[in-house]
Design a protein around this motif. Structure first.
Motif, PDB file in Angstrom:
ATOM      1  N   ARG A  96      43.959  32.475 -10.057  1.00 15.41           N
ATOM      2  CA  ARG A  96      44.147  31.943  -8.700  1.00 15.41           C
ATOM      3  C   ARG A  96      42.875  32.020  -7.857  1.00 15.41           C
ATOM      4  N   GLU A  97      42.256  33.183  -7.826  1.00 16.33           N
ATOM      5  CA  GLU A  97      41.077  33.357  -6.977  1.00 16.33           C
ATOM      6  C   GLU A  97      39.952  32.405  -7.393  1.00 16.33           C
ATOM      7  N   ALA A  98      39.811  32.191  -8.702  1.00 16.84           N
ATOM      8  CA  ALA A  98      38.728  31.338  -9.202  1.00 16.84           C
ATOM      9  C   ALA A  98      38.954  29.873  -8.828  1.00 16.84           C
ATOM     10  N   ILE A  99      40.182  29.372  -9.017  1.00 19.91           N
ATOM     11  CA  ILE A  99      40.433  27.957  -8.722  1.00 19.91           C
ATOM     12  C   ILE A  99      40.451  27.705  -7.216  1.00 19.91           C
ATOM     13  N   GLU A 100      40.923  28.681  -6.425  1.00 20.39           N
ATOM     14  CA  GLU A 100      40.879  28.509  -4.973  1.00 20.39           C
ATOM     15  C   GLU A 100      39.441  28.425  -4.489  1.00 20.39           C
TER      16      GLU A 100
END
Length: 471
Positions: free
Chosen positions: A428-432
């Motif tokens: 999640r953190e990477a794609i956001e």
């Protein structure tokens, strides 16, 4: 892992259906009532139970926004209820006054279909509650219905055993005869749409009196022709399967059976994950929450069980062999210190401890952070450290971590995997971060993302948790 978190025992007769909205759970019963619960703590709403049907209630479904609930009954009506007040908004009488066995709302809540015991189908304009079209299949009872995720077609199932695909003009697009021997009991479209070349594909689950749960591919060709293909036949239950439902991400499939069990499958790979055995009689209903990892199951034992799907990530731990059994991302600050000493980098231990560097932080180190934040002046020392970190990452991949467990952006094991609009799963953190800095393009295809909506991939998270536990 799946755990039973509560049992609702308010109905006085068989529970026939369960339905979730974002915040509510609705159940209906042979006792002629619907009960509405807050999914935060499963307390019953002040206006519950809802009474208005004259006979047994067979099915219920929420509108997309959760503001309305539709229910259908042997009394030949489909009733629309306000979820703000609990009041009746409309009563729609089925043509021919036959008992209504099934009702389904389109994903955009523009259309509602009701199916009856005499084989008739009624298509309603939901906002106006006006009847638009009717049709009939002779010598059968309609017991199953589900809209495709695009809302332009819907599937029905009957006691005759066939599955029939219809458009909004009530034209029959395809008929799958004898889909289930002795009769269909339920069907449900998966929420995702697959497209490639000249074909658009939907997935459908169906179950029946033959004790089978089946997964179908429904292909729409550019010519407008639809074809159905059986992909999987799941035989995890030993008696007629009465209900089935997909999770909101399409990754999981649940079913309930006459053998009193609830089964949860990995829908993509057709693999049985869990068998749940808490009901005392036939399991007649099942539903996934769209917003949290919860399943509701209803039974002829008059109860509704609420289950929580656990990701399994907390089940692993340190073994007698120390950190060797742990993933680098799970290393503590002490593990990092031991590793530094073993690699001949003991002079950095105090600096790393002072900056609270654990396994996750270790893998994220760069030349810049080593120089500007950790103040390591030696170029040779920085290079050696980064080389050792890259070896760690490489060992993690070579040690058997399945590639699908690694985020395509960071190439690290995912902790909170989500599905993006391109169909791929990311941390999640990477794609956001990617979406915020890369103008909404797909990291995998470089094409624009049609939406920035991210859907939790509960199945992948559970699979990663199980893998970590076993390794």
């Amino acid at each position: 892992m799946t755990s039973l978190i509560c049992t609702l025992q308010d109905h006085r007769d068989d529970v026939n259906w369960c339905a979730f909205s974002a915040k509510l759970l609705a159940t209906c019963s042979g006792d002629k009532t619907l009960r509405i619960y807050n999914t935060r703590d499963f307390s019953e709403l002040p206006f519950s139970p809802l009474s208005g049907h004259g006979y047994s209630i067979h099915c219920c479904c929420f509108s997309a926004c959760g503001q309305f609930l539709a229910s259908c009954s042997t009394d030949a009506t489909t009733v629309v209820w306000s979820m703000v007040t609990g009041e009746i908004e409309a009563v729609m009488e089925h043509p021919g006054r036959s008992p209504v066995r099934i009702c389904a709302l389109s994903p955009d809540s523009v259309h509602l279909v009701s199916g009856a015991s005499d084989g008739t189908l009624a298509l309603w304009d939901f906002p106006s509650k006006q009847l638009r079209r009717t049709c009939a299949v002779n010598d059968t009872t309609m017991v199953a219905c589900s809209f495709s995720p695009c809302g332009q077609v819907f599937m029905t199932g009957s006691t005759y055993g066939d599955l029939r695909l219809w458009d909004l003009d009530m034209n029959q697009l395809h008929a799958e005869k004898n889909a289930h021997d002795l009769g269909v009991t339920c069907c449900a479209f998966a929420p995702d749409i697959l497209s490639g070349g000249q074909v658009v594909q939907f997935r459908l689950a169906s179950c029946g009196q033959d004790s089978h749960l089946k997964i179908w591919a429904i292909n729409k060709f550019s010519s407008g022709v639809y074809k159905m293909q059986l992909l999987h036949t799941l035989t995890g239950q030993s008696a007629p399967v009465l209900s089935c439902a997909y999770s909101s991400d399409g990754q999981l499939l649940v079913s309930g059976s006459v053998d009193k069990t609830v089964t949860v499958y990995d829908a993509k790979n057709a693999v049985l994950l869990y068998t749940l055995n808490q009901h005392e009689r036939y399991v007649t209903a099942c539903a996934f929450s769209p917003t949290s990892p919860l399943i509701a199951t209803g039974s002829m034992d008059k109860t509704v069980n609420i289950w929580r799907l656990e990701d399994g990530c907390s089940g692993h731990g340190r073994t007698s062999s120390g950190r060797s059994k742990l993933l680098v991302t799970d290393w503590s600050e002490e593990d990092v210190s031991e590793w530094l000493a073993e690699e001949g980098l003991g002079g950095l231990v105090d600096k790393f401890r002072a900056n609270n560097i654990d396994g996750t932080e270790l893998l994220s180190l760069t030349k810049e952070t080593l120089a500007s934040e950790l103040l390591i002046e030696s170029i040779g020392l920085r290079s050696k450290l980064l080389r050792k970190v890259e070896e760690l990452k490489s060992e993690s991949v070579c040690s058997g971590i399945p590639d699908e467990f690694l985020c395509p952006i960071t190439r690290e094991l995912m902790k909170e995997p989500v599905i993006a609009a391109d169909g791929y799963s990311y941390e999640r953190e990477a794609i956001e971060s990617w979406i915020n800095t890369k103008n909404r393009s797909s990291p995998m295809t470089n094409l624009p993302l049609l939406t920035t909506l991210l859907t939790p991939n509960h199945t992948l998270r559970m699979a990663i948790g199980r893998w970590k536990t076993s390794h």
